[in-house]
Design a protein around this motif. Structure first.
Motif, mmCIF file in Angstrom:
data_model
loop_
_atom_site.group_PDB
_atom_site.id
_atom_site.type_symbol
_atom_site.label_atom_id
_atom_site.label_comp_id
_atom_site.label_asym_id
_atom_site.label_seq_id
_atom_site.Cartn_x
_atom_site.Cartn_y
_atom_site.Cartn_z
ATOM 1 N N SER A 80 -1.254 -10.944 12.438
ATOM 2 C CA SER A 80 0.115 -10.657 11.995
ATOM 3 C C SER A 80 0.750 -9.528 12.818
ATOM 4 O O SER A 80 1.973 -9.358 12.784
ATOM 5 N N VAL A 81 -0.056 -8.753 13.524
ATOM 6 C CA VAL A 81 0.451 -7.674 14.379
ATOM 7 C C VAL A 81 0.649 -8.232 15.781
ATOM 8 O O VAL A 81 -0.276 -8.781 16.380
ATOM 9 N N LYS A 82 1.860 -8.118 16.292
ATOM 10 C CA LYS A 82 2.173 -8.650 17.617
ATOM 11 C C LYS A 82 2.494 -7.502 18.567
ATOM 12 O O LYS A 82 3.244 -6.583 18.238
ATOM 13 N N PHE A 83 1.907 -7.595 19.760
ATOM 14 C CA PHE A 83 2.113 -6.575 20.787
ATOM 15 C C PHE A 83 2.863 -7.177 21.965
ATOM 16 O O PHE A 83 2.775 -8.369 22.251
ATOM 17 N N HIS A 84 3.596 -6.302 22.671
ATOM 18 C CA HIS A 84 4.298 -6.692 23.887
ATOM 19 C C HIS A 84 4.085 -5.603 24.939
ATOM 20 O O HIS A 84 4.337 -4.426 24.691
ATOM 21 N N ARG A 85 3.602 -6.011 26.088
ATOM 22 C CA ARG A 85 3.376 -5.072 27.191
ATOM 23 C C ARG A 85 4.693 -4.836 27.918
ATOM 24 O O ARG A 85 5.391 -5.783 28.284
ATOM 25 N N ILE A 86 5.043 -3.573 28.136
ATOM 26 C CA ILE A 86 6.259 -3.243 28.864
ATOM 27 C C ILE A 86 5.907 -2.534 30.166
ATOM 28 O O ILE A 86 5.036 -1.657 30.197
ATOM 29 N N LEU A 87 6.544 -2.958 31.250
ATOM 30 C CA LEU A 87 6.462 -2.305 32.548
ATOM 31 C C LEU A 87 7.836 -1.715 32.836
ATOM 32 O O LEU A 87 8.812 -2.442 32.987
ATOM 33 N N MET A 88 7.914 -0.397 32.884
ATOM 34 C CA MET A 88 9.181 0.295 33.162
ATOM 35 C C MET A 88 9.129 0.856 34.577
ATOM 36 O O MET A 88 8.347 1.758 34.865
ATOM 37 N N GLU A 89 9.920 0.303 35.465
ATOM 38 C CA GLU A 89 9.960 0.780 36.837
ATOM 39 C C GLU A 89 11.017 1.870 36.955
ATOM 40 O O GLU A 89 12.161 1.681 36.551
ATOM 41 N N GLY A 90 10.611 3.000 37.533
ATOM 42 C CA GLY A 90 11.494 4.159 37.584
ATOM 43 C C GLY A 90 12.172 4.391 38.917
ATOM 44 O O GLY A 90 12.699 5.483 39.153
ATOM 45 N N ALA A 91 12.175 3.378 39.811
ATOM 46 C CA ALA A 91 12.786 3.575 41.126
ATOM 47 C C ALA A 91 14.261 3.937 41.021
ATOM 48 O O ALA A 91 14.786 4.715 41.817
ATOM 49 N N SER A 92 14.950 3.372 40.023
ATOM 50 C CA SER A 92 16.378 3.634 39.858
ATOM 51 C C SER A 92 16.656 4.804 38.912
ATOM 52 O O SER A 92 17.812 5.136 38.665
ATOM 53 N N SER A 93 15.596 5.414 38.374
ATOM 54 C CA SER A 93 15.781 6.497 37.410
ATOM 55 C C SER A 93 16.219 7.777 38.114
ATOM 56 O O SER A 93 15.887 8.009 39.285
ATOM 57 N N PRO A 94 16.961 8.646 37.424
ATOM 58 C CA PRO A 94 17.298 9.953 38.000
ATOM 59 C C PRO A 94 16.032 10.717 38.379
ATOM 60 O O PRO A 94 14.980 10.565 37.758
ATOM 61 N N SER A 95 16.126 11.535 39.424
ATOM 62 C CA SER A 95 14.946 12.235 39.938
ATOM 63 C C SER A 95 14.307 13.129 38.880
ATOM 64 O O SER A 95 13.096 13.359 38.905
ATOM 65 N N SER A 96 15.094 13.627 37.924
ATOM 66 C CA SER A 96 14.545 14.506 36.893
ATOM 67 C C SER A 96 13.597 13.777 35.945
ATOM 68 O O SER A 96 12.819 14.404 35.235
ATOM 69 N N LEU A 97 13.653 12.433 35.925
ATOM 70 C CA LEU A 97 12.800 11.651 35.032
ATOM 71 C C LEU A 97 11.532 11.162 35.721
ATOM 72 O O LEU A 97 10.537 10.870 35.057
ATOM 73 N N ASN B 254 22.157 10.542 31.203
ATOM 74 C CA ASN B 254 22.160 9.463 32.186
ATOM 75 C C ASN B 254 20.731 8.972 32.395
ATOM 76 O O ASN B 254 19.919 9.641 33.038
ATOM 77 N N ILE B 255 20.413 7.794 31.857
ATOM 78 C CA ILE B 255 19.076 7.219 31.930
ATOM 79 C C ILE B 255 19.182 5.820 32.520
ATOM 80 O O ILE B 255 20.075 5.059 32.163
ATOM 81 N N SER B 256 18.273 5.497 33.419
ATOM 82 C CA SER B 256 18.237 4.142 33.962
ATOM 83 C C SER B 256 16.811 3.778 34.324
ATOM 84 O O SER B 256 16.034 4.624 34.749
ATOM 85 N N TYR B 257 16.467 2.516 34.119
ATOM 86 C CA TYR B 257 15.193 1.967 34.554
ATOM 87 C C TYR B 257 15.299 0.448 34.555
ATOM 88 O O TYR B 257 16.126 -0.138 33.855
ATOM 89 N N THR B 258 14.493 -0.190 35.370
ATOM 90 C CA THR B 258 14.358 -1.642 35.346
ATOM 91 C C THR B 258 12.944 -1.961 34.885
ATOM 92 O O THR B 258 12.084 -1.086 34.829
ATOM 93 N N GLY B 259 12.703 -3.204 34.564
ATOM 94 C CA GLY B 259 11.352 -3.550 34.137
ATOM 95 C C GLY B 259 11.290 -4.894 33.459
ATOM 96 O O GLY B 259 12.194 -5.724 33.586
ATOM 97 N N ALA B 260 10.180 -5.103 32.750
ATOM 98 C CA ALA B 260 9.945 -6.384 32.099
ATOM 99 C C ALA B 260 9.084 -6.175 30.867
ATOM 100 O O ALA B 260 8.273 -5.250 30.802
ATOM 101 N N ILE B 261 9.277 -7.062 29.900
ATOM 102 C CA ILE B 261 8.525 -7.037 28.646
ATOM 103 C C ILE B 261 7.833 -8.375 28.486
ATOM 104 O O ILE B 261 8.468 -9.427 28.558
ATOM 105 N N GLY B 262 6.518 -8.346 28.280
ATOM 106 C CA GLY B 262 5.733 -9.562 28.238
ATOM 107 C C GLY B 262 5.639 -10.186 26.860
ATOM 108 O O GLY B 262 6.122 -9.652 25.865
ATOM 109 N N SER B 263 5.010 -11.357 26.828
ATOM 110 C CA SER B 263 4.785 -12.128 25.591
ATOM 111 C C SER B 263 6.098 -12.512 24.923
ATOM 112 O O SER B 263 6.225 -12.488 23.701
ATOM 113 N N MET B 264 7.100 -12.850 25.739
ATOM 114 C CA MET B 264 8.377 -13.330 25.219
ATOM 115 C C MET B 264 8.489 -14.841 25.401
ATOM 116 O O MET B 264 9.534 -15.362 25.767
ATOM 117 N N ASN B 265 7.373 -15.544 25.145
ATOM 118 C CA ASN B 265 7.373 -16.986 25.290
ATOM 119 C C ASN B 265 8.377 -17.625 24.341
ATOM 120 O O ASN B 265 8.473 -17.253 23.175
#
Length: 430
Positions: A165-182, A229-240
């Motif tokens: 009943s517990v569902k998990f989703h793996r997230i990959l957050m790429e910070g290439a576009s993030s502000p340098s302070s992050l 000002n926050i930005s990141y790209t990425g993907a979230i898995g198990s979204m079948n």
């Protein structure tokens, strides 16, 4: 049998779960035997590990482990780097004879394990997920008390058995576009059960985490919690597709942002487009978001939903397969939903700069030096760092008396004078 290293180590896997895809099938692994016990110098030896599991996910079926009861383990999770995550491993038909050291998760890797126990042959609970013991796990997850799962009686990180009943989703957050302070700093993922610190991943150039479906997963930046000002790209898995799959992700801000974007290709929108309550899978499409700037703590909240109702993205979101993670025919590299998150506060009202003022003929008496950190602080900024976007507002005159680091761009509405007492270099992308 009696191997000096691991029995099986698949460094990467690509393909569906089940016998038509990558995996280890119909295998027997022996940690030590009478042969090794009678061999001089190996009387107490043991194969160090039966299987080293990759983080890309595959199938283990009908695998038997014998005599992993010394300084050795049956299964070990292998991560690309510390603090990393993993896709699910499908396990069924496992046998452990005289092998209490079933699964070893390296110490501290609380979100680096995910084994879907189809028939209960690993955990004793059919359909359960074996994950690392983490404060963000729901209370229905049971930390392993035997020492077999995760710790492997060798100081590993304790595992936790979660019902289906517990569902998990793996997230990959790429910070290439993030502000340098992050960049290069950890984030904290928090839900109603607890929180987990996730380190910066040098190979990913970002962060990884396991998100729980249901509660809001709040993400904060440990070193820059007041940044708007926050930005990141990425993907979230198990979204079948058609599997009722979704996650809620939240951010908190100390200032009111002006524009929000969640999905690739989604136009930036202001708060007038926000929902009036947290998004729900039943009622809202992927990429919709809630915003509230009237909280009791004076911190504004933004919560968005990513679900299997979304469209295709750069990480290959597809509707070809249906089902839950680790289901036969489903591939770990399918069912990823892309995210292109951007939230920013404009320097000017309505994000429209005023006409530039008339500049004086020469350097005014009231000028600021680029090298003076206090001069930037007075304007509400830090002294520019590599990759930053720099604003010089109207009425402000800066003298560039040092060579700044390479910058992304400069918004020049005031004056910028290059000190002529020495040669200087200004490196800007745009």
């Amino acid at each position: 049998m009696d191997h000096d290293f691991a029995g099986y180590e698949i460094f990467t896997a690509k393909g569906p779960y089940g016998e038509d895809g990558p995996g280890i099938f119909n295998a027997v692994l022996v940690g030590h035997s009478k042969i090794s016990d009678m061999t001089e110098g190996k009387e107490n030896a043991c194969m160090p590990g039966g299987i080293h599991v990759t983080n890309s996910g595959y199938t283990m079926k009908d695998v038997s482990f014998y005599n992993f009861d010394r300084d050795c383990y049956g299964i070990r999770q292998r991560l690309e780097e510390s603090g990393g995550g993993t896709s699910a491993v499908r396990a069924e038909g496992l046998v452990f004879e005289n092998s209490p050291n079933k699964v070893l998760l390296p110490g501290g890797e609380e979100q680096g394990l995910w084994i879907s126990d189809i028939d209960g042959s690993l955990t004793g609970t059919a359909g359960a997920n074996l994950v690392g013991d983490s404060a963000v796990n729901p209370p229905t997850c049971t930390p392993d008390a035997t020492g077999d799962l995760g710790e492997a009686h060798q100081g590993g990180h304790r595992g936790s058995v979660c019902p289906d009943s517990v569902k998990f989703h793996r997230i990959l957050m790429e910070g290439a576009s993030s502000p340098s302070s992050l960049k290069y700093n950890p984030i904290t993922v928090r839900n109603e059960y607890g929180n987990s610190s996730r380190p910066w991943q040098m190979m990913l150039l970002g962060w990884e985490s396991m998100l729980v479906e249901g509660p809001v997963n709040w993400i904060t930046y440990d070193s820059s919690e007041h940044v708007t000002n926050i930005s990141y790209t990425g993907a979230i898995g198990s979204m079948n597709a058609d599997g009722d799959n979704y996650v809620l992700i939240g951010h908190e801000f100390y200032q009111q942002p002006d524009r929000f974007t969640v999905l690739p290709g989604q136009p930036g929108a202001n708060a007038s487009k926000a929902l009036t309550e947290y998004p729900k899978y039943e009622d809202n499409a992927s990429g919709e978001w809630y915003y509230n700037n009237e909280t009791a703590t004076n911190i504004t909240e933004m919560v968005y939903i990513v679900s299997d109702k979304g469209g295709a993205g750069s990480f290959g979101w597809k509707r070809k397969k249906r089902g839950a993670p680790a289901e036969i025919g489903i591939s770990p590299d399918e069912g990823w939903a892309s995210v292109d998150f951007k939230v920013f506060r404009c320097f000017y009202a309505n994000c429209l700069p005023p006409p530039p003022p008339t500049l004086p003929a020469g350097r005014p008496l009231d000028f600021k030096k680029w090298s003076d950190a206090n001069a930037w602080i007075e304007l509400g900024y830090n002294i520019p760092a590599a990759g930053d976007e720099v604003f010089i507002p109207p009425g402000i005159w800066f003298v560039m008396d040092i060579d700044p680091p390479p910058l992304k761009r400069i918004y020049l509405y005031g004056g910028l004078e290059i000190e002529d007492e020495a040669d200087h270099k200004l490196d800007v992308e745009i």
